[in-house]
Design a protein around this motif. Structure first.
Motif, PDB file in Angstrom:
ATOM      1  N   THR A 185       0.829  -1.202   0.000  1.00  0.00           N
ATOM      2  CA  THR A 185       0.000   0.000   0.000  1.00  0.00           C
ATOM      3  C   THR A 185       0.863   1.251   0.000  1.00  0.00           C
ATOM      4  OG1 THR A 185      -1.728  -1.189   1.164  1.00  0.00           O
ATOM      5  CG2 THR A 185      -1.831   1.201   1.258  1.00  0.00           C
ATOM      6  N   SER A 186       1.930   1.233   0.789  1.00  0.00           N
ATOM      7  CA  SER A 186       2.804   2.394   0.849  1.00  0.00           C
ATOM      8  C   SER A 186       3.577   2.568  -0.465  1.00  0.00           C
ATOM      9  CB  SER A 186       3.756   2.250   2.033  1.00  0.00           C
ATOM     10  OG  SER A 186       4.551   3.395   2.180  1.00  0.00           O
ATOM     11  N   VAL A 187       3.970   1.479  -1.066  1.00  0.00           N
ATOM     12  CA  VAL A 187       4.814   1.537  -2.267  1.00  0.00           C
ATOM     13  C   VAL A 187       4.008   1.885  -3.511  1.00  0.00           C
ATOM     14  CG1 VAL A 187       6.272   0.164  -3.810  1.00  0.00           C
ATOM     15  CG2 VAL A 187       6.527  -0.050  -1.347  1.00  0.00           C
ATOM     16  N   LEU A 188       2.802   1.341  -3.654  1.00  0.00           N
ATOM     17  CA  LEU A 188       2.064   1.527  -4.911  1.00  0.00           C
ATOM     18  C   LEU A 188       0.551   1.423  -4.769  1.00  0.00           C
ATOM     19  CD1 LEU A 188       1.051  -1.525  -5.956  1.00  0.00           C
ATOM     20  CD2 LEU A 188       3.466  -1.773  -6.405  1.00  0.00           C
ATOM     21  N   ARG A 189       0.036   1.395  -3.522  1.00  0.00           N
ATOM     22  CA  ARG A 189      -1.390   1.167  -3.279  1.00  0.00           C
ATOM     23  C   ARG A 189      -1.795  -0.256  -3.658  1.00  0.00           C
ATOM     24  NH1 ARG A 189      -1.953   4.117   0.160  1.00  0.00           N
ATOM     25  NH2 ARG A 189      -2.297   6.335   0.119  1.00  0.00           N
ATOM     26  N   HIS A 190      -2.134  -0.514  -4.957  1.00  0.00           N
ATOM     27  CA  HIS A 190      -2.612  -1.844  -5.347  1.00  0.00           C
ATOM     28  C   HIS A 190      -2.462  -1.995  -6.859  1.00  0.00           C
ATOM     29  CE1 HIS A 190      -6.044   0.361  -6.851  1.00  0.00           C
ATOM     30  NE2 HIS A 190      -6.125   0.970  -5.684  1.00  0.00           N
ATOM     31  N   PRO A 191      -2.413  -3.246  -7.349  1.00  0.00           N
ATOM     32  CA  PRO A 191      -2.420  -3.425  -8.799  1.00  0.00           C
ATOM     33  C   PRO A 191      -3.701  -2.810  -9.370  1.00  0.00           C
ATOM     34  CG  PRO A 191      -1.852  -5.490  -7.705  1.00  0.00           C
ATOM     35  CD  PRO A 191      -2.309  -4.545  -6.635  1.00  0.00           C
ATOM     36  N   PRO A 192      -3.623  -2.211 -10.559  1.00  0.00           N
ATOM     37  CA  PRO A 192      -4.782  -1.520 -11.130  1.00  0.00           C
ATOM     38  C   PRO A 192      -6.060  -2.359 -11.030  1.00  0.00           C
ATOM     39  CG  PRO A 192      -2.886  -1.197 -12.532  1.00  0.00           C
ATOM     40  CD  PRO A 192      -2.457  -2.149 -11.451  1.00  0.00           C
TER      41      PRO A 192
ATOM     42  N   MET B  27       3.554   3.702 -10.721  1.00  0.00           N
ATOM     43  CA  MET B  27       2.220   3.204 -10.382  1.00  0.00           C
ATOM     44  C   MET B  27       1.481   4.281  -9.579  1.00  0.00           C
ATOM     45  SD  MET B  27       2.195   0.190 -11.721  1.00  0.00           S
ATOM     46  CE  MET B  27       0.597  -0.292 -11.050  1.00  0.00           C
ATOM     47  N   GLN B  30       1.442   7.919  -5.722  1.00  0.00           N
ATOM     48  CA  GLN B  30       1.920   7.230  -4.513  1.00  0.00           C
ATOM     49  C   GLN B  30       3.274   6.569  -4.768  1.00  0.00           C
ATOM     50  OE1 GLN B  30       0.293   6.937  -1.493  1.00  0.00           O
ATOM     51  NE2 GLN B  30       1.727   5.528  -0.552  1.00  0.00           N
ATOM     52  N   ASN B  31       3.361   5.820  -5.845  1.00  0.00           N
ATOM     53  CA  ASN B  31       4.592   5.118  -6.185  1.00  0.00           C
ATOM     54  C   ASN B  31       5.709   6.115  -6.545  1.00  0.00           C
ATOM     55  OD1 ASN B  31       5.772   3.077  -8.879  1.00  0.00           O
ATOM     56  ND2 ASN B  31       6.061   2.607  -6.725  1.00  0.00           N
ATOM     57  N   TRP B  34       6.960   7.435  -3.298  1.00  0.00           N
ATOM     58  CA  TRP B  34       7.715   6.397  -2.592  1.00  0.00           C
ATOM     59  C   TRP B  34       9.112   6.247  -3.192  1.00  0.00           C
ATOM     60  CZ3 TRP B  34      10.092   1.767  -3.730  1.00  0.00           C
ATOM     61  CH2 TRP B  34      10.455   0.974  -2.629  1.00  0.00           C
ATOM     62  N   ILE B  60       4.925   7.079   3.998  1.00  0.00           N
ATOM     63  CA  ILE B  60       6.143   6.760   3.249  1.00  0.00           C
ATOM     64  C   ILE B  60       7.376   7.281   3.982  1.00  0.00           C
ATOM     65  CG2 ILE B  60       7.466   7.446   1.186  1.00  0.00           C
ATOM     66  CD1 ILE B  60       4.782   7.393  -0.353  1.00  0.00           C
ATOM     67  N   GLY B 164      -7.982   4.060 -10.174  1.00  0.00           N
ATOM     68  CA  GLY B 164      -7.636   2.641 -10.296  1.00  0.00           C
ATOM     69  C   GLY B 164      -6.673   2.362 -11.437  1.00  0.00           C
ATOM     70  N   LEU B 165      -6.477   3.326 -12.318  1.00  0.00           N
ATOM     71  CA  LEU B 165      -5.532   3.174 -13.425  1.00  0.00           C
ATOM     72  C   LEU B 165      -4.105   3.020 -12.910  1.00  0.00           C
ATOM     73  CD1 LEU B 165      -5.500   3.394 -16.585  1.00  0.00           C
ATOM     74  CD2 LEU B 165      -4.968   5.805 -16.284  1.00  0.00           C
ATOM     75  N   ARG B 166      -3.794   3.639 -11.782  1.00  0.00           N
ATOM     76  CA  ARG B 166      -2.461   3.605 -11.164  1.00  0.00           C
ATOM     77  C   ARG B 166      -1.375   4.044 -12.141  1.00  0.00           C
ATOM     78  NH1 ARG B 166      -3.531   4.818  -7.479  1.00  0.00           N
ATOM     79  NH2 ARG B 166      -1.603   4.400  -6.417  1.00  0.00           N
TER      80      ARG B 166
END
Lengths: 322, 322
Positions: A185-192, B27, B30-31, B34, B60, B164-166
């Protein structure tokens, strides 16, 4: 939806029963291995890896600054008898050792698990291409044989759907998954989210099983054509995987630098993977890997012929040099 | 393709010229944040953040174990005069301060840059919703005013396309981007290729500009309706963003705990965001955020009415308690 599918369909095929909160979706197996290394290893820990092994994993562990020990694999994969007793985490690819394609026999799987119990180590089982098993049913996963929660399991859709999808997953004890989820979650939240949902529909509507079957047929044919061509030109196969897979591990004559071989062949549109990176910094330069997963069968013989010719030219040049 | 589009279209709108090797796809923002924190900060460094600030960023930086200093924002965002002289990296959201929506005036942007020069600090500019600027043209980005390569710029498609696209991106000096790319490769390889390509087509075929225009019109209307409803019920707006945005920062009476308010309203399908998490562990409990980006205009007045009633009920209960 995707986690449900993995829990109900993918994992039972590997003999694994897991609740949704024991599963974490990741950005491919790479991300699963990275998260695992961050959660399990500090610089005070020792990790044991296979030698040779997937270069992405070695990179991850180098960055984590843990103590790193390489254990040479043989034709049955990682030998438990050679495992250092101070290993805290053992990384293994029992289904298809990467890159040699060795499959670990059931007896050795059990030995590895009991050794891990004795030295109180965890095992990270990277089962990255179990679906690509078109020559026979795969052996039970380590995780399915694990009775005391020592195994963290890494799965991936990269080999079975496509690598650019970047979808993999981790299966492990709930507290481990909770920690890995917080870090993800901290690094990237979640996969799309839309990729997760699309993959879940693709899988649950049965397209995935049909794809795996078609891929198995295509891969089996490509592999057969490749093996015949390799045999015709007398090229040395080092490891080819009893259950299938997507590549053949090759050995060139000892004085061949396969990184150079790759460069010359690339100009002729023949792509091989030099093997050096699987060994780390001081590995032999004469191994290479041939993948058959993305090339139509009818284009394989010509490529292998060019490979054999290039090796022959190299041989003659070396002979001619005083 | 996507990097090309960002370099040629997105960044010039913010006055930024960058080569493709000064851009890294991530991503989401957020990413990007990070990766930036990992590359720029160790436990020997000091980071300055806005107070209040985006909770994901505080998380982070806590994990990176650097020294963390919060600088209170005012109605013009982060005040350079209050900046600690030992700051190595300054994190700021000048376009729309998160969560107060304050926009930093041009003069203060220049002051912040010259201060960063004096104390030799880097600035990370999170420009997460610059496209959502329907009330006026946004001010030049810090990065566009930066003459000595001190600013790392974070962009995102989460607010403009969908979260959600990230998909987000980093813009910075080429050596920084190279290091961030190596780390991203180890952590997750790359954002899924087909998402990158789909987004690149969506953008380059003009759908994106059309989307932004339509969103701007819808958001302007929703915001107007929300402001009228807030004013009708006498609710206190704390910050609302001169150029648009997607939310309004609100203040409830001091003795209201907006986490509880959220729970009661949730039962009536009215969603607010309690403000406490933006302040870290010891923040006031009376702030909250109202987003208007995902709710049709006609549903806003009824929700604000319920919010006002809930606040009134809470007030009466507190008065009734001896």
């Amino acid at each position: 939806m995707l986690i449900e599918f993995i829990a109900r369909h993918s994992l039972p095929r590997r003999g694994i029963l897991a609740d949704p909160d024991e599963i974490l979706l990741t950005m491919g197996a790479q991300n699963a291995l990275w998260l695992t290394a961050q959660v399990l290893l500090t610089r005070r820990h020792t990790a044991a890896i296979e030698f040779p092994c997937y270069h992405g994993l070695r990179e991850i562990l180098k960055n984590s600054q843990c103590n790193l020990i390489s254990v040479a694999v043989d034709k049955d994969g990682l030998p438990p008898s050679e495992m250092p007793k101070n290993a805290d985490v053992i990384f293994s690819t029992p289904s298809h050792q990467s890159p040699t394609n060795a499959t670990m026999p059931l007896g050795r799987r059990k030995d590895l698990l009991s050794l891990a119990g004795e030295i109180d180590a965890l095992i990270v089982e990277d089962d990255y291409e179990f679906e690509i098993s078109f020559l026979g049913s795969p052996l039970p996963s380590l995780k399915s044989l694990d009775e005391d929660g020592r195994v963290v399991y890494v799965g991936s859709f990269s080999k079975s759907i496509f690598p650019g999808l970047r979808l993999g997953y981790l299966v492990g004890p709930e507290p481990f998954i909770r920690e890995a989820r917080a870090l993800r979650t901290s690094v990237l939240r979640h996969p799309p989210g839309h990729i997760q949902r699309t993959a879940a529909y693709f899988l649950s509507l049965g397209h995935y099983d049909s794809l795996i079957r078609k891929m198995g047929q295509a891969f089996a044919q490509r592999r057969k054509v490749m093996e015949e061509a390799l045999s015709l030109h007398g090229l040395s196969v080092e490891g080819s995987g009893k259950f299938g897979g997507s590549s053949i591990w090759m050995r060139a004559p000892e004085d061949v630098d396969t990184a150079e071989l790759d460069l010359s062949l690339r100009k002729k549109s023949v792509l091989i993977e030099p093997g050096k990176s699987f060994f780390g910094s001081n590995g032999p330069g004469s191994f290479y890997r041939l993948a058959y997963s993305s090339i139509p069968a009818e284009r394989i013989p010509a490529g292998i012929k060019m490979l054999a010719e290039e090796l022959q030219v190299g041989f003659e040049n070396r002979m001619a040099t005083p």
